[in-house]
Design an enzyme around this catalytic site. Structure first.
Site, PDB file in Angstrom:
ATOM      1  N   PRO A 145      -4.032  11.532   3.374  1.00 10.32           N
ATOM      2  CA  PRO A 145      -4.622  11.108   2.105  1.00 10.32           C
ATOM      3  C   PRO A 145      -6.144  11.086   2.190  1.00 10.32           C
ATOM      4  O   PRO A 145      -6.728  11.086   3.283  1.00 10.32           O
ATOM      5  CB  PRO A 145      -4.085   9.685   1.917  1.00 10.32           C
ATOM      6  CG  PRO A 145      -3.023   9.484   2.952  1.00 10.32           C
ATOM      7  CD  PRO A 145      -3.344  10.427   4.063  1.00 10.32           C
ATOM      8  N   GLY A 146      -6.771  11.051   1.006  1.00 14.80           N
ATOM      9  CA  GLY A 146      -8.229  10.903   0.927  1.00 14.80           C
ATOM     10  C   GLY A 146      -8.571   9.449   0.694  1.00 14.80           C
ATOM     11  O   GLY A 146      -8.412   8.620   1.592  1.00 14.80           O
ATOM     12  N   ASN A 183       3.297   5.117   9.627  1.00 13.67           N
ATOM     13  CA  ASN A 183       2.269   4.952   8.600  1.00 13.67           C
ATOM     14  C   ASN A 183       1.309   3.788   8.862  1.00 13.67           C
ATOM     15  O   ASN A 183       0.196   3.781   8.321  1.00 13.67           O
ATOM     16  CB  ASN A 183       2.990   4.768   7.246  1.00 13.67           C
ATOM     17  CG  ASN A 183       2.070   4.298   6.153  1.00 13.67           C
ATOM     18  OD1 ASN A 183       1.297   5.085   5.612  1.00 13.67           O
ATOM     19  ND2 ASN A 183       2.119   3.006   5.836  1.00 13.67           N
ATOM     20  N   THR A 238      -5.826   0.899  -2.241  1.00  7.43           N
ATOM     21  CA  THR A 238      -4.870  -0.023  -1.606  1.00  7.43           C
ATOM     22  C   THR A 238      -5.674  -1.206  -1.055  1.00  7.43           C
ATOM     23  O   THR A 238      -6.912  -1.147  -1.009  1.00  7.43           O
ATOM     24  CB  THR A 238      -4.149   0.642  -0.418  1.00  7.43           C
ATOM     25  OG1 THR A 238      -5.129   0.885   0.613  1.00  7.43           O
ATOM     26  CG2 THR A 238      -3.465   1.945  -0.789  1.00  7.43           C
ATOM     27  N   GLY A 290       0.795  -1.229   0.000  1.00  7.88           N
ATOM     28  CA  GLY A 290       0.000   0.000   0.000  1.00  7.88           C
ATOM     29  C   GLY A 290       0.828   1.279   0.000  1.00  7.88           C
ATOM     30  O   GLY A 290       1.888   1.373  -0.638  1.00  7.88           O
ATOM     31  N   ILE A 291       0.339   2.279   0.719  1.00  7.88           N
ATOM     32  CA  ILE A 291       0.964   3.606   0.749  1.00  7.88           C
ATOM     33  C   ILE A 291       2.391   3.519   1.312  1.00  7.88           C
ATOM     34  O   ILE A 291       3.321   4.129   0.781  1.00  7.88           O
ATOM     35  CB  ILE A 291       0.100   4.570   1.599  1.00  7.88           C
ATOM     36  CG1 ILE A 291      -1.255   4.812   0.904  1.00  7.88           C
ATOM     37  CG2 ILE A 291       0.826   5.886   1.856  1.00  7.88           C
ATOM     38  CD1 ILE A 291      -2.277   5.554   1.768  1.00  7.88           C
ATOM     39  N   TYR A 301     -12.068   5.192  13.675  1.00  5.72           N
ATOM     40  CA  TYR A 301     -10.955   5.505  12.762  1.00  5.72           C
ATOM     41  C   TYR A 301     -10.773   7.018  12.671  1.00  5.72           C
ATOM     42  O   TYR A 301      -9.643   7.520  12.714  1.00  5.72           O
ATOM     43  CB  TYR A 301     -11.266   4.911  11.381  1.00  5.72           C
ATOM     44  CG  TYR A 301     -10.205   5.155  10.331  1.00  5.72           C
ATOM     45  CD1 TYR A 301      -9.057   4.372  10.275  1.00  5.72           C
ATOM     46  CD2 TYR A 301     -10.357   6.155   9.373  1.00  5.72           C
ATOM     47  CE1 TYR A 301      -8.087   4.585   9.300  1.00  5.72           C
ATOM     48  CE2 TYR A 301      -9.398   6.375   8.391  1.00  5.72           C
ATOM     49  CZ  TYR A 301      -8.264   5.583   8.361  1.00  5.72           C
ATOM     50  OH  TYR A 301      -7.306   5.799   7.391  1.00  5.72           O
ATOM     51  N   ASP A 307       5.500  -4.716  15.365  1.00  3.80           N
ATOM     52  CA  ASP A 307       4.108  -4.394  15.663  1.00  3.80           C
ATOM     53  C   ASP A 307       4.172  -3.018  16.329  1.00  3.80           C
ATOM     54  O   ASP A 307       4.770  -2.875  17.401  1.00  3.80           O
ATOM     55  CB  ASP A 307       3.517  -5.437  16.611  1.00  3.80           C
ATOM     56  CG  ASP A 307       2.081  -5.109  17.005  1.00  3.80           C
ATOM     57  OD1 ASP A 307       1.646  -3.937  16.828  1.00  3.80           O
ATOM     58  OD2 ASP A 307       1.394  -6.005  17.520  1.00  3.80           O
ATOM     59  N   VAL A 365      -7.478   6.203  -1.240  1.00  2.33           N
ATOM     60  CA  VAL A 365      -6.345   5.670  -1.996  1.00  2.33           C
ATOM     61  C   VAL A 365      -6.613   4.194  -2.296  1.00  2.33           C
ATOM     62  O   VAL A 365      -6.986   3.438  -1.384  1.00  2.33           O
ATOM     63  CB  VAL A 365      -5.032   5.799  -1.189  1.00  2.33           C
ATOM     64  CG1 VAL A 365      -3.833   5.454  -2.065  1.00  2.33           C
ATOM     65  CG2 VAL A 365      -4.887   7.193  -0.598  1.00  2.33           C
TER      66      VAL A 365
HETATM   67  P1  NAD Z   1      -2.761  -1.281   3.756  1.00  8.17           P
HETATM   68  O1  NAD Z   1      -3.735  -2.102   4.519  1.00  8.17           O
HETATM   69  O2  NAD Z   1      -2.626  -1.487   2.281  1.00  8.17           O
HETATM   70  O3  NAD Z   1      -1.302  -1.382   4.406  1.00  8.17           O
HETATM   71  C1  NAD Z   1      -1.138  -1.247   5.795  1.00  8.17           C
HETATM   72  C2  NAD Z   1       0.110  -1.982   6.237  1.00  8.17           C
HETATM   73  O4  NAD Z   1       0.228  -1.793   7.649  1.00  8.17           O
HETATM   74  C3  NAD Z   1       0.034  -3.492   5.987  1.00  8.17           C
HETATM   75  O5  NAD Z   1       1.232  -3.935   5.379  1.00  8.17           O
HETATM   76  C4  NAD Z   1      -0.127  -4.075   7.392  1.00  8.17           C
HETATM   77  O6  NAD Z   1       0.447  -5.369   7.538  1.00  8.17           O
HETATM   78  C5  NAD Z   1       0.584  -3.034   8.238  1.00  8.17           C
HETATM   79  N1  NAD Z   1       0.172  -3.040   9.654  1.00  8.17           N
HETATM   80  C6  NAD Z   1      -1.086  -3.106  10.147  1.00  8.17           C
HETATM   81  N2  NAD Z   1      -1.068  -3.115  11.481  1.00  8.17           N
HETATM   82  C7  NAD Z   1       0.245  -3.038  11.856  1.00  8.17           C
HETATM   83  C8  NAD Z   1       0.910  -3.005  13.112  1.00  8.17           C
HETATM   84  N3  NAD Z   1       0.236  -3.092  14.276  1.00  8.17           N
HETATM   85  N4  NAD Z   1       2.263  -2.886  13.122  1.00  8.17           N
HETATM   86  C9  NAD Z   1       2.963  -2.828  11.956  1.00  8.17           C
HETATM   87  N5  NAD Z   1       2.381  -2.884  10.740  1.00  8.17           N
HETATM   88  C10 NAD Z   1       1.034  -2.979  10.698  1.00  8.17           C
HETATM   89  O7  NAD Z   1      -3.184   0.230   4.073  1.00  8.17           O
HETATM   90  P2  NAD Z   1      -2.871   1.629   3.318  1.00  8.17           P
HETATM   91  O8  NAD Z   1      -4.095   2.023   2.601  1.00  8.17           O
HETATM   92  O9  NAD Z   1      -1.564   1.565   2.627  1.00  8.17           O
HETATM   93  O10 NAD Z   1      -2.775   2.561   4.601  1.00  8.17           O
HETATM   94  C11 NAD Z   1      -1.554   3.061   5.128  1.00  8.17           C
HETATM   95  C12 NAD Z   1      -1.880   4.224   6.045  1.00  8.17           C
HETATM   96  O11 NAD Z   1      -2.567   5.228   5.281  1.00  8.17           O
HETATM   97  C13 NAD Z   1      -2.798   3.881   7.211  1.00  8.17           C
HETATM   98  O12 NAD Z   1      -2.409   4.619   8.352  1.00  8.17           O
HETATM   99  C14 NAD Z   1      -4.158   4.358   6.727  1.00  8.17           C
HETATM  100  O13 NAD Z   1      -5.027   4.652   7.799  1.00  8.17           O
HETATM  101  C15 NAD Z   1      -3.755   5.598   5.966  1.00  8.17           C
HETATM  102  N6  NAD Z   1      -4.730   6.071   4.999  1.00  8.17           N
HETATM  103  C16 NAD Z   1      -5.153   5.249   3.986  1.00  8.17           C
HETATM  104  C17 NAD Z   1      -6.120   5.739   3.103  1.00  8.17           C
HETATM  105  C18 NAD Z   1      -6.653   4.900   1.964  1.00  8.17           C
HETATM  106  O14 NAD Z   1      -7.637   5.322   1.335  1.00  8.17           O
HETATM  107  N7  NAD Z   1      -6.063   3.758   1.632  1.00  8.17           N
HETATM  108  C19 NAD Z   1      -6.604   7.040   3.248  1.00  8.17           C
HETATM  109  C20 NAD Z   1      -6.137   7.845   4.290  1.00  8.17           C
HETATM  110  C21 NAD Z   1      -5.187   7.335   5.157  1.00  8.17           C
END
Ligand code: NAD
Length: 262
Positions: free
Chosen positions: A187-188, A91, A192, A17-18, A157, A64, A190
């Site tokens: 981000p808005g 992140n 993923t 993801g991000i 959240y 973790d 995304v």
């Molecule tokens: P994702 O689910 O694709 O990736 C998240 C990663 O975090 C995964 O690899 C997961 O294994 C890891 N993870 C989860 N819990 C964990 C922990 N306790 N310790 C270590 N690693 C852990 O998610 P994403 O969409 O890439 O999101 C990344 C960040 O961006 C998050 O904080 C999410 O809230 C934020 N975000 C995402 C969006 C969106 O639309 N995707 C929008 C705004 C903010």
């Protein structure tokens, strides 16, 4: 490039993801990067793939973010392997939708623990290491538009991301005397695995009429007319880790295609 010279960075939640795209940007910029994630299989594969792309180097460390000892171990691994910790990207995070009137304590605690406490621990452990090494580092937190406006089906959240914004401000005040900056990006929507799961969960709880509909309906509120690819956020994060942002701290930059205007 010599990763010792550029220094080290940690990206939590970087297996996919991000976080993965941010880690790719750091490696391309010549950093040594710790891929800090709970998912060992995906994390090791990401580290190998990013190292193969060239520039710096990526190494997986199982972390973790709610477990301080594992975060400390990642910080130590970064200093030992890359000589320093210069950039910390907090992140890791997740979402689990529930109708507002039915949000459970389990969901509340689970989300707040990872998304808010995890960021506090990340700022603290990175800050201590940067102070000990005399490094004017950059700490960057992943917030969300949900930290700026509450969503009924993601109340816990939204609270967790408002907490990320508060921690960014409090951390900036605490660490400014040491020359360490703390900023966030929000981000808005995304595309993923997080959003794929969210879309499925919203459909399962009856909050959307068909698979894909929740994401499409949010996309219709985005001025630029589409959801983001993870690559869309990297330029802003790169600015935050670069010297171009040295005179900024405690700020939150929205990267949402013009969804929330405030
Ligand atoms: P994702 O689910 O694709 O990736 C998240 C990663 O975090 C995964 O690899 C997961 O294994 C890891 N993870 C989860 N819990 C964990 C922990 N306790 N310790 C270590 N690693 C852990 O998610 P994403 O969409 O890439 O999101 C990344 C960040 O961006 C998050 O904080 C999410 O809230 C934020 N975000 C995402 C969006 C969106 O639309 N995707 C929008 C705004 C903010």
């Amino acid at each position: 490039m010599n990763t010792q010279a550029r220094g080290g960075a940690i990206v939590t939640g970087a297996a996919r993801g991000i976080g993965r795209e941010i880690a790719a940007g750091l490696v391309a910029d010549g950093f040594g990067v710790i891929i800090a994630d709970v998912d060992q299989t995906a994390g090791e594969a990401t580290a190998a793939a990013l190292t193969a792309e060239g520039g710096g180097e990526a190494v997986f460390v199982r972390v973790d973010v709610t477990d301080r000892a594992s975060v400390k171990a990642a910080v130590e691994a970064c200093r030992a392997r890359f000589g320093s910790l210069r950039v910390m990207i907090n992140n890791a995070g997740f979402n689990k939708p529930e109708p507002f009137l039915e949000i459970t304590e389990k969901t509340w605690h689970g989300i707040l623990e990872v998304n808010a406490l995890g960021v506090l621990i990340g700022i603290q452990e990175a800050g201590k290491a940067m102070i000990a090494d005399g490094i004017k580092g950059k700490i960057i937190n992943t917030a969300s538009i949900a930290g700026r406006t509450g969503f009924a089906d993601f109340a816990a959240y939204s609270v967790s991301k408002a907490a990320v914004i508060s921690l960014t401000q409090a951390g900036a005040r605490a660490l400014a005397p040491k020359g360490i900056t703390v900023n966030a990006f929000a981000p808005g929507v995304v595309a993923t695995p997080l959003w794929e799961q969210l879309d499925k969960d919203l459909y399962a709880m009856g909050a959307s009429a068909a698979p894909g509909e929740a994401m499409n309906s949010l996309a219709s509120q985005i001025l630029l007319g589409r959801v983001a690819d993870p690559k869309d956020v990297v330029g802003t994060v790169k600015f935050l880790w670069s010297e171009q942002s040295d005179y900024m701290t405690g700020q939150v930059l929205l990267i949402d295609g013009g969804m929330v205007l405030q």
